[in-house]
Design a protein around this motif. Structure first.
Motif, PDB file in Angstrom:
ATOM      1  N   ASN A 191     -20.648  24.688 -19.267  1.00 44.81           N
ATOM      2  CA  ASN A 191     -20.667  24.813 -17.571  1.00 44.81           C
ATOM      3  C   ASN A 191     -21.967  25.506 -17.218  1.00 44.81           C
ATOM      4  O   ASN A 191     -22.356  24.992 -16.253  1.00 44.81           O
ATOM      5  CB  ASN A 191     -19.306  25.543 -17.435  1.00 44.81           C
ATOM      6  CG  ASN A 191     -18.369  24.500 -17.592  1.00 44.81           C
ATOM      7  OD1 ASN A 191     -18.065  23.514 -16.985  1.00 44.81           O
ATOM      8  ND2 ASN A 191     -17.513  24.986 -18.519  1.00 44.81           N
ATOM      9  N   PHE A 192     -22.496  26.631 -17.870  1.00 45.49           N
ATOM     10  CA  PHE A 192     -23.665  27.296 -17.318  1.00 45.49           C
ATOM     11  C   PHE A 192     -24.867  26.379 -17.273  1.00 45.49           C
ATOM     12  O   PHE A 192     -25.529  26.428 -16.314  1.00 45.49           O
ATOM     13  CB  PHE A 192     -23.948  28.679 -18.178  1.00 45.49           C
ATOM     14  CG  PHE A 192     -24.951  29.399 -17.756  1.00 45.49           C
ATOM     15  CD1 PHE A 192     -24.597  30.483 -16.768  1.00 45.49           C
ATOM     16  CD2 PHE A 192     -26.205  29.267 -18.020  1.00 45.49           C
ATOM     17  CE1 PHE A 192     -25.671  31.191 -16.275  1.00 45.49           C
ATOM     18  CE2 PHE A 192     -26.999  30.171 -17.389  1.00 45.49           C
ATOM     19  CZ  PHE A 192     -26.870  31.177 -16.625  1.00 45.49           C
ATOM     20  N   ALA A 217     -16.371  25.344  -3.864  1.00 42.15           N
ATOM     21  CA  ALA A 217     -15.665  25.605  -5.068  1.00 42.15           C
ATOM     22  C   ALA A 217     -14.121  26.011  -4.777  1.00 42.15           C
ATOM     23  O   ALA A 217     -13.803  26.594  -3.841  1.00 42.15           O
ATOM     24  CB  ALA A 217     -16.438  26.381  -6.008  1.00 42.15           C
ATOM     25  N   VAL A 218     -13.151  25.280  -5.753  1.00 40.82           N
ATOM     26  CA  VAL A 218     -11.635  25.671  -5.203  1.00 40.82           C
ATOM     27  C   VAL A 218     -11.584  26.726  -6.055  1.00 40.82           C
ATOM     28  O   VAL A 218     -10.648  27.781  -5.792  1.00 40.82           O
ATOM     29  CB  VAL A 218     -11.053  24.520  -5.703  1.00 40.82           C
ATOM     30  CG1 VAL A 218      -9.549  24.926  -5.800  1.00 40.82           C
ATOM     31  CG2 VAL A 218     -11.205  23.264  -4.644  1.00 40.82           C
ATOM     32  N   ASP A 219     -12.089  26.776  -7.358  1.00 44.81           N
ATOM     33  CA  ASP A 219     -11.448  28.059  -8.336  1.00 44.81           C
ATOM     34  C   ASP A 219     -12.683  28.726  -8.969  1.00 44.81           C
ATOM     35  O   ASP A 219     -13.473  28.256  -9.845  1.00 44.81           O
ATOM     36  CB  ASP A 219     -11.009  27.341  -9.265  1.00 44.81           C
ATOM     37  CG  ASP A 219      -9.920  28.453 -10.089  1.00 44.81           C
ATOM     38  OD1 ASP A 219     -10.279  29.621 -10.203  1.00 44.81           O
ATOM     39  OD2 ASP A 219      -9.203  28.290 -11.164  1.00 44.81           O
ATOM     40  N   THR A 220     -13.209  29.924  -8.542  1.00 48.51           N
ATOM     41  CA  THR A 220     -14.058  30.829  -9.195  1.00 48.51           C
ATOM     42  C   THR A 220     -13.731  31.997  -9.872  1.00 48.51           C
ATOM     43  O   THR A 220     -14.460  32.832 -10.097  1.00 48.51           O
ATOM     44  CB  THR A 220     -15.206  30.950  -8.020  1.00 48.51           C
ATOM     45  OG1 THR A 220     -14.322  32.086  -7.067  1.00 48.51           O
ATOM     46  CG2 THR A 220     -15.647  29.947  -7.310  1.00 48.51           C
ATOM     47  N   PRO A 260     -13.676  27.414 -15.324  1.00 49.58           N
ATOM     48  CA  PRO A 260     -14.988  26.802 -15.821  1.00 49.58           C
ATOM     49  C   PRO A 260     -15.799  26.761 -14.785  1.00 49.58           C
ATOM     50  O   PRO A 260     -17.018  26.861 -14.994  1.00 49.58           O
ATOM     51  CB  PRO A 260     -14.555  25.440 -16.411  1.00 49.58           C
ATOM     52  CG  PRO A 260     -13.435  25.188 -16.060  1.00 49.58           C
ATOM     53  CD  PRO A 260     -12.600  26.353 -15.893  1.00 49.58           C
ATOM     54  N   THR A 261     -15.397  26.700 -13.349  1.00 49.21           N
ATOM     55  CA  THR A 261     -16.348  26.724 -12.406  1.00 49.21           C
ATOM     56  C   THR A 261     -16.993  27.926 -12.136  1.00 49.21           C
ATOM     57  O   THR A 261     -18.018  28.042 -11.426  1.00 49.21           O
ATOM     58  CB  THR A 261     -15.228  26.623 -11.091  1.00 49.21           C
ATOM     59  OG1 THR A 261     -14.429  25.539 -11.135  1.00 49.21           O
ATOM     60  CG2 THR A 261     -16.029  26.636  -9.742  1.00 49.21           C
ATOM     61  N   HIS A 262     -16.413  29.061 -12.578  1.00 44.53           N
ATOM     62  CA  HIS A 262     -17.111  30.259 -12.663  1.00 44.53           C
ATOM     63  C   HIS A 262     -18.533  30.303 -13.443  1.00 44.53           C
ATOM     64  O   HIS A 262     -19.321  30.732 -12.714  1.00 44.53           O
ATOM     65  CB  HIS A 262     -16.465  31.436 -13.357  1.00 44.53           C
ATOM     66  CG  HIS A 262     -17.138  32.819 -13.300  1.00 44.53           C
ATOM     67  ND1 HIS A 262     -17.499  33.067 -14.378  1.00 44.53           N
ATOM     68  CD2 HIS A 262     -17.117  33.899 -12.211  1.00 44.53           C
ATOM     69  CE1 HIS A 262     -18.298  34.324 -14.013  1.00 44.53           C
ATOM     70  NE2 HIS A 262     -18.186  34.937 -12.620  1.00 44.53           N
ATOM     71  N   ILE A 275     -19.071  28.597  -0.782  1.00 47.84           N
ATOM     72  CA  ILE A 275     -17.730  28.626   0.167  1.00 47.84           C
ATOM     73  C   ILE A 275     -16.730  28.732  -1.004  1.00 47.84           C
ATOM     74  O   ILE A 275     -16.617  27.364  -1.570  1.00 47.84           O
ATOM     75  CB  ILE A 275     -17.741  27.661   1.188  1.00 47.84           C
ATOM     76  CG1 ILE A 275     -19.044  27.783   2.110  1.00 47.84           C
ATOM     77  CG2 ILE A 275     -16.502  27.729   1.968  1.00 47.84           C
ATOM     78  CD1 ILE A 275     -19.243  29.049   2.803  1.00 47.84           C
ATOM     79  N   ASN A 276     -15.998  29.319  -1.106  1.00 48.58           N
ATOM     80  CA  ASN A 276     -14.701  29.319  -1.981  1.00 48.58           C
ATOM     81  C   ASN A 276     -13.602  28.735  -1.347  1.00 48.58           C
ATOM     82  O   ASN A 276     -12.921  29.456  -0.182  1.00 48.58           O
ATOM     83  CB  ASN A 276     -14.269  30.738  -2.522  1.00 48.58           C
ATOM     84  CG  ASN A 276     -13.422  30.599  -3.476  1.00 48.58           C
ATOM     85  OD1 ASN A 276     -13.215  29.451  -4.288  1.00 48.58           O
ATOM     86  ND2 ASN A 276     -12.734  31.614  -3.850  1.00 48.58           N
TER      87      ASN A 276
END
Length: 324
Positions: free
Chosen positions: A157-158, A180-183, A188-190, A211-212
């Motif tokens: 992901n990185f 992003a929905v989930d940070t 994995p979005t993080h 924007i979260n």
């Protein structure tokens, strides 16, 4: 005529209540008594349910799958491949939709243990590592660290975030807004956001905003938040945390995107979205490879063949650029 629990009890020289307790693994029963009951069940071919079959030393042929949202296109495609491969190997699945709810996930974990599944593949992102450590079952995780004894499979992901950053720089964009929905740090979005931000930090000429979007926000609420961000930052590039979001933004703000020639980037590379929006720029995850490795690792743990040694497997991703 099928044998009954009473006949098992008579053959094992115990009471029907004792047989029931052995079958359901309740209360203290001596190992000798358990073995007598198991032997009687075998001789009489008495298998009242799947639990009894597991107690006499046979595999259940059941695998538990725990994922956040099976309605998510990426998870749906991944689960389909996993289920197909497991079925070919003689296993059926119990699919648990956790919705990233900790209590719901813990309830499912308890249910899977009670049903004596042979193993678990989990892709949920709740912070309940200790719960998994206490489970005496083969477990493999997707995109989530659950402790040193549990193998984890993920795509890079990185690296995916870095590839997006490289594309944006090459396209000479000036303003980027990422949605992003989930940070959370267990998601994995993080790592995707971290990779993107790390790359863009070396290019100060790009104005970047994240924007979260709340995971529990309605479609209308998300659209309002996106509209406000577009009106505020006027980006010439939009980065979405997954392909479905990118496709929805393209649909909802089509006129704005066409008028300002805004570039859109998604993430996942699912077959469905690529079919519906072949012009989407996206990071493609190797979904079939991820599924194969998850299944192979789990079967390796169930059969104790020890073919795999590593506890972490990170698969490469690729950037697919639109030719439009």
């Amino acid at each position: 005529m099928a044998n009954t629990i009473k006949e098992v009890a008579e053959k094992a020289h115990v009471s029907p209540t004792t047989v029931s307790r052995v079958i359901n693994n309740r209360g203290y029963i001596s190992e000798k008594t358990k073995q007598n009951v198991f032997n009687a069940m075998k001789e009489l071919n008495y298998y009242p349910n799947s639990v009894a079959r597991s107690l006499v030393g046979k595999k259940m042929g059941l695998i538990g799958l725990i994922f956040p949202r099976i309605s998510n296109v990426f998870y749906a495609e991944l689960i389909e491949i996993i289920e197909t491969k497991l079925f070919k190997l003689g296993y059926k699945v119990i699919l648990c939709n956790s919705f990233n709810n900790l209590d719901k996930e813990n309830d499912y974990l308890g249910m899977l243990q009670e049903n004596k599944v042979d193993g678990i593949i989990t892709g949920s992102h709740n912070k309940n590592i200790d719960t998994y450590r206490q489970i005496n079952l083969p477990i493999v995780a997707f995109d989530r660290y659950l402790g040193n004894r549990i193998p984890v499979v993920s795509s890079d992901n990185f690296q995916g975030g870095q590839l997006i950053g490289k594309y944006l720089v090459n396209e000479d964009v000036k303003t980027v807004t990422s949605f992003a929905v989930d940070t959370a740090d267990v998601a994995p979005t993080h790592d995707r956001i971290s990779g993107l931000e790390a790359f863009l930090s070396e290019h100060q000429e790009i104005d970047y905003h994240l924007i979260n979007l709340p995971s529990n926000a309605s479609k209308i609420s998300r659209r309002l938040l996106i509209d406000k961000a577009l009106s505020t930052y006027h980006p010439d590039a939009i980065v979405a945390s997954d392909d479905v979001m990118a496709m929805n933004i393209n649909t909802d703000f089509h006129d704005y995107i066409e008028k300002h020639a805004v570039k859109i980037v998604g993430y996942d590379g699912t077959d469905l979205v690529q079919t519906m929006m072949p012009t989407l720029n996206t990071v493609v995850q190797p979904i079939p490879d991820i599924a194969d490795l998850l299944v192979n690792l789990l079967i390796d743990k169930i059969d104790e063949t020890h073919l795999y040694d590593s506890k972490q497997y990170i698969l490469p991703v690729k950037f697919q650029q639109s030719t439009r």
